[in-house]
Design an enzyme around this catalytic site. Sequence first.
Site, PDB file in Angstrom:
ATOM      1  N   HIS A   2       0.850  -1.192   0.000  1.00 19.46           N
ATOM      2  CA  HIS A   2       0.000   0.000   0.000  1.00 19.46           C
ATOM      3  C   HIS A   2       0.882   1.237   0.000  1.00 19.46           C
ATOM      4  O   HIS A   2       1.957   1.242   0.598  1.00 19.46           O
ATOM      5  CB  HIS A   2      -0.895   0.014   1.245  1.00 19.46           C
ATOM      6  CG  HIS A   2      -2.162   0.768   1.051  1.00 19.46           C
ATOM      7  ND1 HIS A   2      -3.314   0.175   0.570  1.00 19.46           N
ATOM      8  CD2 HIS A   2      -2.471   2.063   1.257  1.00 19.46           C
ATOM      9  CE1 HIS A   2      -4.272   1.091   0.511  1.00 19.46           C
ATOM     10  NE2 HIS A   2      -3.780   2.239   0.903  1.00 19.46           N
ATOM     11  N   ASP A  10     -13.820   2.514   7.025  1.00 19.31           N
ATOM     12  CA  ASP A  10     -12.804   3.287   6.296  1.00 19.31           C
ATOM     13  C   ASP A  10     -13.367   3.819   4.991  1.00 19.31           C
ATOM     14  O   ASP A  10     -13.068   4.944   4.591  1.00 19.31           O
ATOM     15  CB  ASP A  10     -11.550   2.444   6.025  1.00 19.31           C
ATOM     16  CG  ASP A  10     -10.554   3.241   5.191  1.00 19.31           C
ATOM     17  OD1 ASP A  10     -10.133   4.307   5.654  1.00 19.31           O
ATOM     18  OD2 ASP A  10     -10.238   2.820   4.065  1.00 19.31           O
ATOM     19  N   ARG A  40     -13.213  12.328   4.522  1.00 15.02           N
ATOM     20  CA  ARG A  40     -11.971  13.105   4.709  1.00 15.02           C
ATOM     21  C   ARG A  40     -11.581  13.831   3.437  1.00 15.02           C
ATOM     22  O   ARG A  40     -11.073  14.948   3.460  1.00 15.02           O
ATOM     23  CB  ARG A  40     -10.832  12.161   5.107  1.00 15.02           C
ATOM     24  CG  ARG A  40     -10.865  11.724   6.552  1.00 15.02           C
ATOM     25  CD  ARG A  40      -9.917  10.556   6.757  1.00 15.02           C
ATOM     26  NE  ARG A  40      -8.564  10.858   6.332  1.00 15.02           N
ATOM     27  CZ  ARG A  40      -7.708   9.954   5.843  1.00 15.02           C
ATOM     28  NH1 ARG A  40      -8.052   8.693   5.729  1.00 15.02           N
ATOM     29  NH2 ARG A  40      -6.496  10.306   5.486  1.00 15.02           N
ATOM     30  N   SER A  78      -6.566   4.310   8.510  1.00 17.59           N
ATOM     31  CA  SER A  78      -7.210   4.002   7.231  1.00 17.59           C
ATOM     32  C   SER A  78      -6.479   2.853   6.537  1.00 17.59           C
ATOM     33  O   SER A  78      -7.089   1.859   6.125  1.00 17.59           O
ATOM     34  CB  SER A  78      -7.197   5.266   6.353  1.00 17.59           C
ATOM     35  OG  SER A  78      -7.433   4.961   5.012  1.00 17.59           O
ATOM     36  N   LYS A 125      -7.616  -1.445   6.578  1.00 21.61           N
ATOM     37  CA  LYS A 125      -7.865  -2.159   5.310  1.00 21.61           C
ATOM     38  C   LYS A 125      -6.960  -3.383   5.209  1.00 21.61           C
ATOM     39  O   LYS A 125      -7.379  -4.435   4.761  1.00 21.61           O
ATOM     40  CB  LYS A 125      -7.557  -1.245   4.114  1.00 21.61           C
ATOM     41  CG  LYS A 125      -8.658  -0.272   3.782  1.00 21.61           C
ATOM     42  CD  LYS A 125      -8.473   0.319   2.391  1.00 21.61           C
ATOM     43  CE  LYS A 125      -7.418   1.380   2.318  1.00 21.61           C
ATOM     44  NZ  LYS A 125      -7.860   2.701   2.718  1.00 21.61           N
TER      45      LYS A 125
HETATM   46  N1  URA Z   1      -4.208   5.633   1.541  1.00 22.19           N
HETATM   47  C1  URA Z   1      -5.232   5.171   2.302  1.00 22.19           C
HETATM   48  O1  URA Z   1      -5.712   4.062   2.109  1.00 22.19           O
HETATM   49  N2  URA Z   1      -5.688   5.954   3.275  1.00 22.19           N
HETATM   50  C2  URA Z   1      -5.190   7.179   3.528  1.00 22.19           C
HETATM   51  O2  URA Z   1      -5.641   7.821   4.422  1.00 22.19           O
HETATM   52  C3  URA Z   1      -4.123   7.654   2.722  1.00 22.19           C
HETATM   53  C4  URA Z   1      -3.660   6.855   1.726  1.00 22.19           C
END
Ligand code: URA
Length: 422
Positions: free
Chosen positions: A81, A160, A167, A182, A186
Amino acid sequence: MNILDIIAKKRDKKELNKEEIEYFITNYTNGEIPDYQAAALVMAIYLNGMTMEETTNLTLAMAHSGDILDLSDLGTVVDKHSTGGVGDKITLILMPIMAAMGVPVAKMSGRGLGFTGGTADKLEAIPGYRTNLSIEEFKNNVKEIGISLITQTGNLAPADKKLYALRDTISCTSSIPLISSSIMSKKIAAGANKIVLDVTYGDGAFMKTKQKAEELASVMKQIGKLAEKETVCIITPMEEPLGYSIGNTLEVIEAIEALKGNIKEDVKQVVLELGSQILKLAGKGENIEENKQKIQDCINSQLAYEKFLALVEKQGGNSSYCKDTSKFQMAQYTMDIVSSKEGCIQQMKASLMGKASCLLGAGRMKKEDNIDMAAGIILHHKVGEYIQKGEKIATLYTNKEDTLKASLKMVEDAILIADIKK
Ligand code: URA
């Protein structure tokens, strides 16, 4: 317990306990708490921060707001990620490479956030590609072809999904507790047992300094440890956009070119850095330098490109667009930006480029906005290159002609050209 007291507590810089955080997450996810109250609390968190304990409780509450996937039958699944960037098409290139090298890839990606793009939106630029598979299809695809890339499908970290979209529209993106909860919620929900995180810093990232990126990395690593998921963070600069394209279709085309072997240098460095760590975590090679060579060999063999085509087909996409990228629908209006003088490009501010791309239609201004897949920017030069007066620096693409003028100004402001001393 009620939401007004919770908002007031955070507004007054006090620490929220586990029950209060769980109350907020449960009731926001099920619709009992409206967006405006959630927005007030999120803004208070943004302004006043959270302790490590609060951030961990928030992450776990978000992860458990829906199902937690069990991928143990797929072997060692490594997830990747990025904390966000402009022109960041790394997942589209790296994950098919990893799958072609025998590392199972089961990845849940996000959508665009603020001025940064999101992999899920980019994948949907491929006609027919379905990002919202059922969990069963997601797992079956990994079993059958070794890879699946989806978005926050069904009931995975639904808290999320809502908070991320909220956000994005209240200017609360760049916050360590909000980003780490966040991402890690995930990752925990998606079930991979090892995680590689690309933590970006600089003008085009949410963290503006390397020190802040290290702080964010440290928080996410602590959460990973607690969740018993080995977590490795790579810190990468994001001053100028990554690669040569910004915007959904444009980035997909650049990613396909990269998989065919025409990979740009800055993109290649990030792919090799992250990929070599993933191979190590997956038990496919201890030596980082050797791993980088294996990745390069994999790209050259076209196996990663073929894996990408298999992924697209498996998820309902029309792979003929990937085989012949001239089939992608391009924007109706374009505008070239030319250099007003001869010199060396000293700066291309990624944030302004990202904002200009959003304005052209590639990102969302409101939660419910549709994005224009064809909108974005192509760069013809990068920082450090010399340019002649009148030469093209960038081209804007849009279907909304009235956005061209303001976007042009933003991109011009983003670029700094230093005079050449004669
Ligand atoms: N990627 C995400 O999944 N969440 C964030 O808050 C920022 C980048």
